[in-house]
Design an enzyme around this catalytic site. Structure first.
Site, PDB file in Angstrom:
ATOM      1  N   ARG A  27      -2.039  48.998  37.979  1.00  0.00           N
ATOM      2  CA  ARG A  27      -0.625  49.166  38.759  1.00  0.00           C
ATOM      3  C   ARG A  27      -0.667  50.003  39.316  1.00  0.00           C
ATOM      4  NH1 ARG A  27       3.880  49.024  33.215  1.00  0.00           N
ATOM      5  NH2 ARG A  27       5.127  48.753  35.823  1.00  0.00           N
ATOM      6  N   LYS A  53     -11.579  46.609  20.615  1.00  0.00           N
ATOM      7  CA  LYS A  53     -10.945  46.308  19.050  1.00  0.00           C
ATOM      8  C   LYS A  53      -8.821  46.772  18.845  1.00  0.00           C
ATOM      9  CE  LYS A  53     -11.131  50.724  17.823  1.00  0.00           C
ATOM     10  NZ  LYS A  53     -10.391  51.651  17.541  1.00  0.00           N
ATOM     11  N   HIS A  98     -17.941  48.928  19.862  1.00  0.00           N
ATOM     12  CA  HIS A  98     -18.591  49.896  20.567  1.00  0.00           C
ATOM     13  C   HIS A  98     -19.555  50.309  19.471  1.00  0.00           C
ATOM     14  CE1 HIS A  98     -15.847  52.869  19.601  1.00  0.00           C
ATOM     15  NE2 HIS A  98     -17.387  54.074  20.100  1.00  0.00           N
ATOM     16  N   GLU A 156     -13.041  62.733  11.060  1.00  0.00           N
ATOM     17  CA  GLU A 156     -13.307  63.423  12.847  1.00  0.00           C
ATOM     18  C   GLU A 156     -12.432  64.994  13.032  1.00  0.00           C
ATOM     19  OE1 GLU A 156     -11.391  60.003  14.350  1.00  0.00           O
ATOM     20  OE2 GLU A 156     -12.350  60.068  15.758  1.00  0.00           O
ATOM     21  N   ASP A 210      -7.498  51.549  12.341  1.00  0.00           N
ATOM     22  CA  ASP A 210      -7.596  52.030  13.830  1.00  0.00           C
ATOM     23  C   ASP A 210      -9.172  52.073  13.883  1.00  0.00           C
ATOM     24  OD1 ASP A 210      -8.329  53.402  16.564  1.00  0.00           O
ATOM     25  OD2 ASP A 210      -7.854  55.716  15.159  1.00  0.00           O
ATOM     26  N   HIS A 231     -14.516  49.155  12.631  1.00  0.00           N
ATOM     27  CA  HIS A 231     -15.916  50.611  12.752  1.00  0.00           C
ATOM     28  C   HIS A 231     -17.223  49.830  11.203  1.00  0.00           C
ATOM     29  CE1 HIS A 231     -14.923  51.412  16.680  1.00  0.00           C
ATOM     30  NE2 HIS A 231     -14.412  52.904  15.877  1.00  0.00           N
ATOM     31  N   LYS A 239      -8.971  61.922  10.031  1.00  0.00           N
ATOM     32  CA  LYS A 239      -8.875  63.078  11.508  1.00  0.00           C
ATOM     33  C   LYS A 239      -8.162  64.719  11.414  1.00  0.00           C
ATOM     34  CE  LYS A 239      -6.982  59.755  14.717  1.00  0.00           C
ATOM     35  NZ  LYS A 239      -8.436  60.120  15.553  1.00  0.00           N
TER      36      LYS A 239
END
Length: 459
Positions: free
Chosen positions: A43, A135, A168, A206, A225, A230, A336
């Site tokens: 954009r 995803k 990925h 993480e 998520d 994954h 997390k």
């Protein structure tokens, strides 16, 4: 091989941090076809030179190991077009007169998928073209089914081959190595079953907090998520029966079979087999060393709706209704703001049956998924004076790769392969696994626990 990539959302974080560096790595490895072109669309009101300057800065930051000559060569292939993604006329104007196959990569917020895919279908892509999207594939089962229906219509007669659902994690060398580990080592496959394996842990932990992703993450949560995609992808590769061939169709069929075999959790089982939590204020490890860095509680992070109850930690225990895995539990845990980064599969073998081995710890095989550690086999038997066994560890470095994960994904997209793509029925099967969990959590049947940022998680 497709020679034109249309990159929608070219100024976004995904494109700058992962896709452009992966393309530069492919250029450095001479893996892109002659005459390759990139149409970068977003954009922002930029021209070719302005976008190339911005892209060069991001490549220098995120792909410093790629030779400067390869980065510059890639940027010469780029043409920028200002585009309103939700306006059919603007989006359709990207490909006037183009007859060769193109790959259209939706590096966009998932909320735009429906409008963009509808427009692409109406515009009519050249024969042999592909649509790639990230995803999550929908927000739940119903929306995933609707998105798949829309993609089928946009692909017209090309069908599933024209659609590439990107996860990925399938491009990570260590994940690609999971099947090779079983296929190439006779010592493993005979014991790769419930008779010998008690539990398999799949961990995606993480040591980072939100890192500016509140706009997406707060509406998603850890279950959507990373676990629904994954981690279930990894589960399917770990638990699948070996295909009769490595043909991509046979491989994907076996993955779907695993997901369909997951025993659905009942309402009561969600109470005993699932956990959710979110972090409170604490201190996270400092990547540069030192004493760490303070982070606020999740509910106080910028952009977070504190009343939404989004989880930053999720744990789910699953069983598979299959002959191979009778009696084995699969534990998926993700979180997390934990005290360390750990993405791995831990295969816990049953204790040895000999009476002298009862005091020895069970054997474990640890497979790193995304980090410096790859493979470690923890055995017993290093004692000088039996029967007092001591642990023995055999370790190996991760497999070398000349491409990042997204490099493998993009190469698969451009070459017409689908080994690293998530098939439509596979995406729906994954949603069916987590649907009972989502329902129980939305109804607040499972309490939202808390844990301090920088800790090991909820007690």
């Amino acid at each position: 091989m497709i020679k034109m990539l249309v990159l929608l959302g070219a100024t976004g974080d995904l494109a700058g941090r992962y896709l452009l560096p992966a393309l530069a790595a492919l250029r450095a490895a001479d893996r892109l076809p002659d005459g390759f072109q990139i149409i970068a669309a977003a954009r922002e009101d930029l021209d070719d030179r302005a976008f190339q300057r911005t892209a060069a800065e991001r490549l220098e930051r995120h792909a410093p190991d790629v030779p400067a000559a390869a980065r510059a060569d890639l940027l010469r292939c780029v043409r920028y077009r200002r585009t309103e993604m939700t306006e059919p006329t603007s989006l359709a104007s990207l490909l006037p007169g183009v007859r060769q196959p193109v790959a259209v990569y939706l590096a966009l917020p998932p909320g735009l998928y429906t409008a963009v895919v509808t427009t692409l279908g109406a515009a009519g892509l050249p024969a042999g073209s592909r649509i790639a999207l990230e995803k999550p594939f929908g927000e739940d089962l119903d929306s995933a089914v609707a998105l798949n229906r829309l993609l089928t219509q946009a692909a017209a007669t090309a069908g599933e081959q024209a659609v590439f659902r990107v996860d990925h994690v399938l491009g990570l060398p260590t994940v690609q190595n999971l099947l090779a580990l079983r296929l190439s080592n006779r010592v493993l496959e005979p014991v790769w079953n419930g008779r010998h394996i008690e539990q398999i842990d799949i961990l995606w932990e993480e040591d980072l907090g939100l890192e500016g992703r509140a706009g997406y993450f707060d509406r998603s949560g850890t279950l959507r998520d990373v676990m629904q995609n994954h981690m279930l992808q990894i589960l399917s590769l770990i638990a699948m029966d070996l295909p009769t061939s490595l043909d991509e169709h046979a491989l994907r069929d076996c993955k779907v079979d695993v997901l369909r075999s997951v025993r659905h959790l009942s309402r009561d089982e969600t109470l005993s087999r699932t956990r959710r939590a979110r972090y409170t204020a604490g201190t996270l490890p400092d990547p540069a060393g030192g004493g760490g860095r303070a982070v606020p509680a999740y509910r106080d992070e910028g952009g977070v709706d504190a009343d939404r109850g989004t989880e930053t930690f999720a744990e789910v225990a699953l069983d598979l209704d299959s002959e191979r895995w009778a009696g084995t539990r699969f534990l998926l845990r993700a979180g997390k703001a934990l005290h360390r980064r750990r993405k791995q599969v831990t295969v816990r073998f049953r204790p040895a049956e000999h009476p002298s081995a009862h005091s020895a710890p069970a054997n474990e095989l640890r497979i790193g998924l995304d980090g410096p550690d790859d493979l470690a086999l923890h055995l017993t038997g290093g004692a000088l004076k039996p029967p007092s066994p001591a642990p023995v560890t055999l370790a190996a470095p991760p497999p070398a790769s000349d491409l990042p994960a997204y490099g493998h994904v993009l190469l698969d997209i451009l070459s017409g392969g689908s080994t690293l793509s998530v098939r439509g029925d596979e995406a729906e099967a994954a949603w069916r696994v987590v649907t009972p969990v989502l329902a129980a959590w939305n109804a607040e049947l499972v309490p939202l626990e808390e844990y301090a940022a920088g800790s090991a998680g909820p007690p």
